[in-house]
Design an enzyme around this catalytic site. Structure first.
Site, PDB file in Angstrom:
ATOM      1  N   ASP A  67       0.834  -1.208   0.000  1.00  0.00           N
ATOM      2  CA  ASP A  67       0.000   0.000   0.000  1.00  0.00           C
ATOM      3  C   ASP A  67       0.867   1.256   0.000  1.00  0.00           C
ATOM      4  OD1 ASP A  67       0.949  -0.387   2.585  1.00  0.00           O
ATOM      5  OD2 ASP A  67      -1.014  -0.715   3.477  1.00  0.00           O
ATOM      6  N   ASN A 136      -7.913  -2.530  14.028  1.00  0.00           N
ATOM      7  CA  ASN A 136      -9.304  -2.815  13.656  1.00  0.00           C
ATOM      8  C   ASN A 136      -9.392  -4.013  12.703  1.00  0.00           C
ATOM      9  OD1 ASN A 136      -8.251  -1.775  11.331  1.00  0.00           O
ATOM     10  ND2 ASN A 136      -9.702  -0.095  11.111  1.00  0.00           N
ATOM     11  N   HIS A 138      -7.527  -4.449   9.965  1.00  0.00           N
ATOM     12  CA  HIS A 138      -7.223  -4.209   8.548  1.00  0.00           C
ATOM     13  C   HIS A 138      -5.944  -4.921   8.128  1.00  0.00           C
ATOM     14  CE1 HIS A 138      -4.939  -0.286   9.669  1.00  0.00           C
ATOM     15  NE2 HIS A 138      -4.034  -1.048   9.082  1.00  0.00           N
ATOM     16  N   GLU A 143      -9.831  -1.582   5.008  1.00  0.00           N
ATOM     17  CA  GLU A 143     -10.513  -1.260   6.260  1.00  0.00           C
ATOM     18  C   GLU A 143     -11.782  -2.107   6.413  1.00  0.00           C
ATOM     19  OE1 GLU A 143      -8.959   0.408   8.303  1.00  0.00           O
ATOM     20  OE2 GLU A 143      -8.238   2.346   7.611  1.00  0.00           O
TER      21      GLU A 143
HETATM   22  C1  GLP Z   1      -0.612   0.241   8.600  1.00  0.00           C
HETATM   23  C2  GLP Z   1      -0.254  -0.458   7.275  1.00  0.00           C
HETATM   24  C3  GLP Z   1      -0.458  -1.933   7.396  1.00  0.00           C
HETATM   25  C4  GLP Z   1       0.138  -2.389   8.709  1.00  0.00           C
HETATM   26  C5  GLP Z   1      -0.701  -1.890   9.848  1.00  0.00           C
HETATM   27  C6  GLP Z   1      -0.121  -2.175  11.216  1.00  0.00           C
HETATM   28  O1  GLP Z   1      -1.668   1.091   8.495  1.00  0.00           O
HETATM   29  N1  GLP Z   1      -0.964   0.018   6.137  1.00  0.00           N
HETATM   30  O2  GLP Z   1       0.135  -2.580   6.291  1.00  0.00           O
HETATM   31  O3  GLP Z   1       0.151  -3.795   8.778  1.00  0.00           O
HETATM   32  O4  GLP Z   1      -1.000  -0.533   9.697  1.00  0.00           O
HETATM   33  O5  GLP Z   1       0.957  -1.319  11.485  1.00  0.00           O
HETATM   34  P1  GLP Z   1       1.929  -1.520  12.714  1.00  0.00           P
HETATM   35  O6  GLP Z   1       2.743  -2.707  12.401  1.00  0.00           O
HETATM   36  O7  GLP Z   1       2.726  -0.254  12.758  1.00  0.00           O
HETATM   37  O8  GLP Z   1       1.068  -1.697  13.908  1.00  0.00           O
END
Ligand code: GLP
Length: 243
Positions: A67, A136, A138, A143
């Site tokens: 992403d 959440n 995702h 989302e």
């Molecule tokens: C972000 C990314 C995801 C990631 C998630 C968790 O928004 N788009 O790909 O897996 O949130 O992030 P973190 O590992 O910093 O908790």
């Protein structure tokens, strides 16, 4: 789903990094799906360590990132392209032209998502997809919603995601939109490795593994995939049923 609980983020980083290195040793032309966020950092550190020790090369590998934010210049330190360059690509031997991203600033968003999807297909599809999970539920930037998504698309970020990720941004300049691989794109990967640490992820992890298959928790889609490995620390696993 093959779930392993490890003592801490460092142990998860070693296990995840070693799994990716082993896959790259076995298939030097591997196509990797890569993730950003805090969770993959120890994994990337392990890959760098093993590459620098001469144990693994990514010279023949290709990568596709999950992403990217919309509306951030590529050079912004918070763009996922900058993140990947800093945290991994500049420290291993993958060729820059073999690292692929959605362009969050493309004027024709639908055409950009189609281009990215076609490039993944032309590469033969993703062999190994690394994922984190949002609080959440995702995955990528898919989302919670009414239906599982398909191929790459532009999405509006939820308030939960904006709150979680705004710590990286000053004041209120966190982007509200992003482009992401869809859940359908993620499920086409031949193998998936998801890592999660910390109590804030415990409810999302419980839903992903034990909850009903539902787009209200996008990560539940992984229940339909035959080759998913999940590495958790004790805190992220704390709401799972004990057996
Ligand atoms: C972000 C990314 C995801 C990631 C998630 C968790 O928004 N788009 O790909 O897996 O949130 O992030 P973190 O590992 O910093 O908790």
């Amino acid at each position: 789903m093959n779930v392993t609980i490890l003592p801490d983020a460092a142990a998860i980083g070693r296990a995840a990094g070693d799994l990716i290195c082993a896959a790259a040793q076995q298939n030097p032309a591997i196509v990797l799906g890569l993730a950003t966020g805090a969770s993959p950092l120890p994994c990337y550190a392990r890959i760098i360590q093993r590459h620098q020790a001469g144990e693994v090369s990514f010279a023949g590998a290709r990568s596709f990132n999950l992403d990217e934010y919309c509306g951030l210049p590529e050079s912004d330190p918070n763009s996922y392209r900058s993140f990947m360059r800093k945290e991994l690509f500049s420290q291993i031997d993958i060729l820059p032209e073999n690292t692929h991203f959605l362009d969050g600033n493309a004027p024709d968003e639908a055409a950009e998502c189609a281009r990215f999807t076609a490039a993944m297909q032309a590469a033969g599809g993703i062999d190994l997809q690394l994922l984190g999970i949002g609080r959440n539920g995702h995955i990528g930037f898919n989302e919670p919603g009414d239906a599982f998504t398909g191929e790459a698309y532009k999405t509006r970020l939820s308030e939960s995601t904006i709150a979680a990720n705004s710590v990286y941004f000053s004041q209120d300049d966190m982007p509200r939109y992003a482009m992401t691989m869809g859940v359908g794109s993620i499920l086409r990967a031949r193998e998936i490795l998801l890592i999660a640490t910390g109590e804030a992820k415990a409810e999302a992890v419980r839903s992903m593994i034990e909850g009903e298959l539902s787009p209200a928790c996008p990560a539940t889609a992984l229940q339909q995939h035959e080759h998913v490995t999940i590495f958790l620390d004790e805190a992220a696993a704390s709401l799972l049923k004990k057996d």
